[in-house]
Design a protein around this motif. Sequence first.
Motif, PDB file in Angstrom:
ATOM      1  N   GLU A 177       0.839  -1.206   0.000  1.00 30.01           N
ATOM      2  CA  GLU A 177       0.000   0.000   0.000  1.00 30.01           C
ATOM      3  C   GLU A 177       0.871   1.252   0.000  1.00 30.01           C
ATOM      4  O   GLU A 177       0.598   2.209  -0.725  1.00 30.01           O
ATOM      5  N   GLN A 183       0.765   3.988  -2.966  1.00 29.30           N
ATOM      6  CA  GLN A 183       0.323   5.359  -2.675  1.00 29.30           C
ATOM      7  C   GLN A 183       1.452   6.379  -2.831  1.00 29.30           C
ATOM      8  O   GLN A 183       1.189   7.559  -3.082  1.00 29.30           O
ATOM      9  N   ALA A 205      -4.517   9.022   1.737  1.00 25.27           N
ATOM     10  CA  ALA A 205      -4.279   9.123   0.291  1.00 25.27           C
ATOM     11  C   ALA A 205      -5.589   9.281  -0.476  1.00 25.27           C
ATOM     12  O   ALA A 205      -5.657  10.026  -1.457  1.00 25.27           O
ATOM     13  N   LYS A 211       1.151   8.468  -5.902  1.00 23.80           N
ATOM     14  CA  LYS A 211      -0.036   9.299  -6.079  1.00 23.80           C
ATOM     15  C   LYS A 211       0.237  10.785  -5.866  1.00 23.80           C
ATOM     16  O   LYS A 211      -0.376  11.634  -6.522  1.00 23.80           O
ATOM     17  N   ALA A 219      -3.889   4.672   3.608  1.00 29.50           N
ATOM     18  CA  ALA A 219      -4.888   4.568   2.543  1.00 29.50           C
ATOM     19  C   ALA A 219      -5.968   5.628   2.706  1.00 29.50           C
ATOM     20  O   ALA A 219      -6.359   6.285   1.732  1.00 29.50           O
TER      21      ALA A 219
END
Length: 166
Positions: A36, A40, A66, A43, A63
Amino acid sequence: MKEIRFYRASEKPYGVFSNLYRRQIIFEGREYPTSEHAYQAGKARKDEVREWLMAAPSPALLAMAAHGLYQWDISPDWSRVKFDRMRGVLMAKFTQHPDLAAILLDTKDAVLIETATVDNAVNRLWGEVPGKGGKNMLGVLLMEVREHFAQNNSKKRRKVTMQAAE
């Protein structure tokens, strides 16, 4: 066709398919505590936002943070590259951890489905929500990675068999 549903990282044996499963990976030359984190990290548009995300105390909070970024904090090409990034992250995770790859390969040709408990757009994109459906992109990508490993294992077996026959 057999289905294997997974969601929580703590569930045995298929919790390892969750991106929140705590297993370090190296991706793009950086070590991350989970897949994860590696996903991320791509991003954020700015380094300071990326580092803020990486400092989250758990993969679940990472998570959540994000998914809550403002549009101007997200890389402009994110919607175009996110699936390729996830595919690359999953390849790194299962290449670097043969024990996890063995679990993935042991699913044979079962349909892998991330089954979320909360109905939202993210859960319907990456998995399915009972009664609501979803695209199950994490399951789809895991099955692609499984196929890649299965083909490579088959090639290795053929090569060993050919060498033994010589």
